[in-house]
Design a protein around this motif. Structure first.
Motif, PDB file in Angstrom:
ATOM      1  N   ALA A 126      62.470   9.295  58.698  1.00  0.00           N
ATOM      2  CA  ALA A 126      62.310  10.292  59.757  1.00  0.00           C
ATOM      3  C   ALA A 126      62.110   9.633  61.107  1.00  0.00           C
ATOM      4  O   ALA A 126      62.591  10.099  62.130  1.00  0.00           O
ATOM      5  CB  ALA A 126      61.114  11.203  59.434  1.00  0.00           C
ATOM      6  N   ALA A 127      61.425   8.485  61.125  1.00  0.00           N
ATOM      7  CA  ALA A 127      61.163   7.790  62.388  1.00  0.00           C
ATOM      8  C   ALA A 127      62.400   7.145  62.970  1.00  0.00           C
ATOM      9  O   ALA A 127      62.433   6.778  64.137  1.00  0.00           O
ATOM     10  CB  ALA A 127      60.073   6.731  62.185  1.00  0.00           C
ATOM     11  N   ASP A 128      63.458   6.994  62.137  1.00  0.00           N
ATOM     12  CA  ASP A 128      64.669   6.339  62.617  1.00  0.00           C
ATOM     13  C   ASP A 128      65.575   7.278  63.399  1.00  0.00           C
ATOM     14  O   ASP A 128      66.569   6.861  63.959  1.00  0.00           O
ATOM     15  CB  ASP A 128      65.480   5.775  61.437  1.00  0.00           C
ATOM     16  CG  ASP A 128      64.782   4.596  60.796  1.00  0.00           C
ATOM     17  OD1 ASP A 128      63.950   3.979  61.478  1.00  0.00           O
ATOM     18  OD2 ASP A 128      65.082   4.297  59.631  1.00  0.00           O
ATOM     19  N   ALA A 129      65.247   8.568  63.397  1.00  0.00           N
ATOM     20  CA  ALA A 129      66.174   9.539  63.977  1.00  0.00           C
ATOM     21  C   ALA A 129      66.282   9.401  65.491  1.00  0.00           C
ATOM     22  O   ALA A 129      67.276   9.799  66.069  1.00  0.00           O
ATOM     23  CB  ALA A 129      65.718  10.955  63.624  1.00  0.00           C
ATOM     24  N   GLN A 130      65.232   8.897  66.157  1.00  0.00           N
ATOM     25  CA  GLN A 130      65.245   8.844  67.607  1.00  0.00           C
ATOM     26  C   GLN A 130      64.792   7.473  68.104  1.00  0.00           C
ATOM     27  O   GLN A 130      63.979   6.801  67.479  1.00  0.00           O
ATOM     28  CB  GLN A 130      64.310   9.906  68.208  1.00  0.00           C
ATOM     29  CG  GLN A 130      64.695  11.340  67.873  1.00  0.00           C
ATOM     30  CD  GLN A 130      63.758  12.317  68.552  1.00  0.00           C
ATOM     31  OE1 GLN A 130      63.003  11.973  69.456  1.00  0.00           O
ATOM     32  NE2 GLN A 130      63.811  13.561  68.122  1.00  0.00           N
ATOM     33  N   ARG A 131      65.351   7.091  69.257  1.00  0.00           N
ATOM     34  CA  ARG A 131      64.817   5.961  70.012  1.00  0.00           C
ATOM     35  C   ARG A 131      65.021   6.312  71.463  1.00  0.00           C
ATOM     36  O   ARG A 131      66.128   6.685  71.861  1.00  0.00           O
ATOM     37  CB  ARG A 131      65.546   4.667  69.662  1.00  0.00           C
ATOM     38  CG  ARG A 131      65.178   3.520  70.633  1.00  0.00           C
ATOM     39  CD  ARG A 131      65.548   2.177  70.088  1.00  0.00           C
ATOM     40  NE  ARG A 131      65.429   1.132  71.116  1.00  0.00           N
ATOM     41  CZ  ARG A 131      65.185  -0.139  70.855  1.00  0.00           C
ATOM     42  NH1 ARG A 131      65.026  -0.522  69.599  1.00  0.00           N
ATOM     43  NH2 ARG A 131      65.118  -1.041  71.815  1.00  0.00           N
ATOM     44  N   ASP A 149      76.845  -2.196  59.592  1.00  0.00           N
ATOM     45  CA  ASP A 149      76.326  -3.522  59.238  1.00  0.00           C
ATOM     46  C   ASP A 149      75.783  -4.291  60.434  1.00  0.00           C
ATOM     47  O   ASP A 149      74.963  -5.198  60.267  1.00  0.00           O
ATOM     48  CB  ASP A 149      77.428  -4.367  58.574  1.00  0.00           C
ATOM     49  CG  ASP A 149      77.832  -3.838  57.211  1.00  0.00           C
ATOM     50  OD1 ASP A 149      76.963  -3.262  56.530  1.00  0.00           O
ATOM     51  OD2 ASP A 149      79.008  -3.991  56.839  1.00  0.00           O
ATOM     52  N   ILE A 150      76.264  -3.968  61.646  1.00  0.00           N
ATOM     53  CA  ILE A 150      75.822  -4.735  62.819  1.00  0.00           C
ATOM     54  C   ILE A 150      74.932  -3.936  63.762  1.00  0.00           C
ATOM     55  O   ILE A 150      74.200  -4.512  64.563  1.00  0.00           O
ATOM     56  CB  ILE A 150      77.033  -5.284  63.610  1.00  0.00           C
ATOM     57  CG1 ILE A 150      77.849  -4.159  64.249  1.00  0.00           C
ATOM     58  CG2 ILE A 150      77.898  -6.169  62.736  1.00  0.00           C
ATOM     59  CD1 ILE A 150      78.969  -4.658  65.155  1.00  0.00           C
ATOM     60  N   ALA A 151      74.962  -2.593  63.684  1.00  0.00           N
ATOM     61  CA  ALA A 151      74.206  -1.779  64.646  1.00  0.00           C
ATOM     62  C   ALA A 151      72.707  -1.837  64.364  1.00  0.00           C
ATOM     63  O   ALA A 151      72.288  -1.794  63.206  1.00  0.00           O
ATOM     64  CB  ALA A 151      74.679  -0.331  64.593  1.00  0.00           C
ATOM     65  N   PRO A 152      71.871  -1.926  65.399  1.00  0.00           N
ATOM     66  CA  PRO A 152      70.431  -1.775  65.195  1.00  0.00           C
ATOM     67  C   PRO A 152      70.144  -0.439  64.526  1.00  0.00           C
ATOM     68  O   PRO A 152      70.795   0.565  64.836  1.00  0.00           O
ATOM     69  CB  PRO A 152      69.870  -1.811  66.624  1.00  0.00           C
ATOM     70  CG  PRO A 152      70.890  -2.558  67.416  1.00  0.00           C
ATOM     71  CD  PRO A 152      72.215  -2.186  66.824  1.00  0.00           C
ATOM     72  N   LYS A 153      69.199  -0.405  63.603  1.00  0.00           N
ATOM     73  CA  LYS A 153      68.951   0.770  62.776  1.00  0.00           C
ATOM     74  C   LYS A 153      68.807   2.048  63.595  1.00  0.00           C
ATOM     75  O   LYS A 153      69.327   3.096  63.233  1.00  0.00           O
ATOM     76  CB  LYS A 153      67.689   0.556  61.944  1.00  0.00           C
ATOM     77  CG  LYS A 153      67.922  -0.118  60.604  1.00  0.00           C
ATOM     78  CD  LYS A 153      68.522   0.870  59.618  1.00  0.00           C
ATOM     79  CE  LYS A 153      68.560   0.257  58.208  1.00  0.00           C
ATOM     80  NZ  LYS A 153      69.135   1.190  57.227  1.00  0.00           N
ATOM     81  N   ARG A 154      68.085   1.976  64.702  1.00  0.00           N
ATOM     82  CA  ARG A 154      67.800   3.190  65.472  1.00  0.00           C
ATOM     83  C   ARG A 154      68.743   3.368  66.650  1.00  0.00           C
ATOM     84  O   ARG A 154      68.512   4.211  67.509  1.00  0.00           O
ATOM     85  CB  ARG A 154      66.335   3.151  65.931  1.00  0.00           C
ATOM     86  CG  ARG A 154      65.346   3.169  64.763  1.00  0.00           C
ATOM     87  CD  ARG A 154      63.924   2.948  65.219  1.00  0.00           C
ATOM     88  NE  ARG A 154      63.459   4.020  66.069  1.00  0.00           N
ATOM     89  CZ  ARG A 154      62.311   3.994  66.737  1.00  0.00           C
ATOM     90  NH1 ARG A 154      61.531   2.924  66.648  1.00  0.00           N
ATOM     91  NH2 ARG A 154      61.950   5.006  67.490  1.00  0.00           N
ATOM     92  N   LEU A 155      69.803   2.584  66.699  1.00  0.00           N
ATOM     93  CA  LEU A 155      70.781   2.716  67.783  1.00  0.00           C
ATOM     94  C   LEU A 155      72.204   2.800  67.231  1.00  0.00           C
ATOM     95  O   LEU A 155      73.142   2.348  67.857  1.00  0.00           O
ATOM     96  CB  LEU A 155      70.674   1.521  68.748  1.00  0.00           C
ATOM     97  CG  LEU A 155      69.438   1.484  69.641  1.00  0.00           C
ATOM     98  CD1 LEU A 155      69.413   0.205  70.464  1.00  0.00           C
ATOM     99  CD2 LEU A 155      69.377   2.703  70.559  1.00  0.00           C
ATOM    100  N   MET A 156      72.360   3.391  66.067  1.00  0.00           N
ATOM    101  CA  MET A 156      73.698   3.508  65.500  1.00  0.00           C
ATOM    102  C   MET A 156      74.588   4.405  66.356  1.00  0.00           C
ATOM    103  O   MET A 156      75.785   4.166  66.492  1.00  0.00           O
ATOM    104  CB  MET A 156      73.633   4.034  64.065  1.00  0.00           C
ATOM    105  CG  MET A 156      73.186   2.996  63.057  1.00  0.00           C
ATOM    106  SD  MET A 156      73.525   3.509  61.360  1.00  0.00           S
ATOM    107  CE  MET A 156      72.893   2.081  60.469  1.00  0.00           C
TER     108      MET A 156
END
Length: 448
Positions: free
Chosen positions: A227-232, A369-376
């Motif tokens: 759930a925390a990964d949804a936003q940055r 594979d290369i994108a930061p988890k929270r910046l896909m």
């Protein structure tokens, strides 16, 4: 009597031997259907063009501008769409995108002239811009790394199969009910799908159909969103950091090359067959399907091969790069069409080249594979922005070449050379395929 340790051990064995659910494949089916609708909606204008241009009094030159309008706003909207995706998540973003682009398709059918048609085409480009970034994000969350190339190939095949399978139906609708009805019908189908997406899509951590065995399998392979990964919070520093990474540029230039081949087939291919090869319209109607079928086979084969290589070797660089590079080099064989004489031979060459493009078009499998988890979303937006400049550049370059020389000779040379450039980008620029690590943002949106 069994001890607590024995009971715990039995429970662990039971969990380990539980058959995995297949919830991720239902999600993949949604992506595939959405991609079919996406590509049909962006290309139906080409099917309607002969009657639409006559009814609205638009010349061929003006129609060329109308065709290009979609790519301008689609390309310029990629980064804002990626930011929207990171902010709202895939469920809301995809729903809003499908609903809004379907509304613009319906409005296309209500166009009264050039101005309204241009406005609706520009709006369509904006509305469709989040689609492929959202697809990539969903695959990254729902699939382990070892299955991502195949998952990507399955939803991507929709862009080829949809055009090959449904074009005859759309021609029939125009013949029976007129071009305005076709836009309304296609748009209504999109609105219905938007509702299905809203009701059926959910993030992995919200899933009620995924069991623990599937959840563990996906998580062990680098998937699952929290759930925390949804936003940055948005930060220009994130944009600058991503633009400074060779991985982004290597993948984007490679995708630009593959898209250039696609754009040729979506725009100049029929004209090439008529003016350069002097084929009859009936023959074109049959032959034009074959390269798209070739691309469909290519993208599925490339996805299967990539995941097979990953499972057998464990080497992500080999598994992802080899099919894409091979496909792009195969795409450059389009140059051979210059030298063959028979219609069958030229279609065989073009089908082989488009088969290669299908394999080379798997660049989206690299983004998770290369994108930061929270910046896909942002990563996918930057990637797709660069790649889709091909939709603006390629038609103009080929058009200028044909206008200056009266031949497609250098136009096909251009497509072949760009394909080789794309292969070189994956070989020399991309580097190792590994997740980009950026500093975390604090609660105020600043980098800690």
């Amino acid at each position: 009597m069994k001890t607590e340790a024995t009971l715990a051990s039995s429970g662990a064995i039971s969990a380990a031997t539980t058959r995995r659910s297949r919830a991720r494949f239902a999600i993949l089916a949604l992506l595939a259907i959405g991609t079919v609708i996406n590509y049909l909606d962006r290309t139906v204008l080409g099917i309607a063009a002969p009657t639409l241009s006559k009814d609205l009094g638009l010349s061929a030159g003006v129609m060329g501008i109308v065709f290009s309008a979609f790519s301008w706003t689609y390309t310029l909207s990629q980064i804002p769409a990626g930011l929207m995706l990171d902010r709202l998540g895939a469920r809301k973003t995809y729903f809003l995108a499908v609903a809004s682009w379907s509304a613009f398709i319906i409005l296309n059918g209500l166009s009264g002239g050039l101005v309204s048609l241009m406005i609706y085409r520009l709006g369509l480009g904006v509305a469709e811009s989040p689609c492929f970034s959202a697809n990539s994000r969903v695959v990254g969350h729902w699939f382990p790394q070892r299955e991502r190339a195949r998952a990507t190939s399955i939803y991507q095949v929709g862009q080829y199969v949809g055009l090959a399978v449904f074009s005859p139906l759309l021609f029939w609708i125009i013949e029976a009910f007129g071009w305005r009805a076709m836009f309304v019908i296609v748009g209504a189908v999109g609105l219905a799908f938007a509702l299905v997406w809203w009701l059926r899509y959910h993030e992995p951590h919200e899933s009620r159909t995924m069991n623990d065995a599937e959840r563990d399998y996906i998580g062990a392979g680098g998937g699952l969103a929290q759930a925390a990964d949804a936003q940055r919070p948005f930060s220009w520093r994130d944009v600058r950091s991503l633009l400074g990474r060779r991985e982004i540029w290597g993948a984007a230039i490679g995708q630009f090359a593959g898209n250039s081949t696609v754009v040729f087939f979506l725009t100049w291919f029929p004209t090439y067959l008529v003016t350069e090869r002097h084929m009859a319209w009936l023959k074109i109607g049959f032959f034009a399907i074959l390269p798209f079928l070739g691309a469909s086979v290519g993208v599925l084969f490339g996805g299967w091969l990539s995941d097979r290589l990953l499972r057998s070797t464990g080497r992500i660089n080999l598994a992802r790069k080899l099919p894409i590079i091979s496909g792009l080099l195969l795409s450059s064989s389009i140059i051979a069409a210059i030298y063959v004489k028979s219609d069958v031979a030229v279609i065989a060459v073009l089908s082989l080249a488009f088969f290669g493009q299908g394999m080379g078009g798997l660049g989206w499998s690299i983004i998770p594979d290369i994108a930061p988890k929270r910046l896909m979303g942002l990563t996918g937006g930057i990637f797709n922005f660069t790649a889709n400049i091909a939709g603006i550049v390629t038609p103009i370059v080929i058009g200028a070449i044909v206008a200056l020389t009266g031949s497609f000779y250098w136009g096909l040379m251009f497509i072949g050379a760009v394909a080789v450039l794309g292969a070189a980008s994956y070989i020399f620029i991309l580097g190792d395929i590994k997740r980009i690590e950026l500093p975390e943002a604090d609660g105020a949106g600043k980098i800690a």
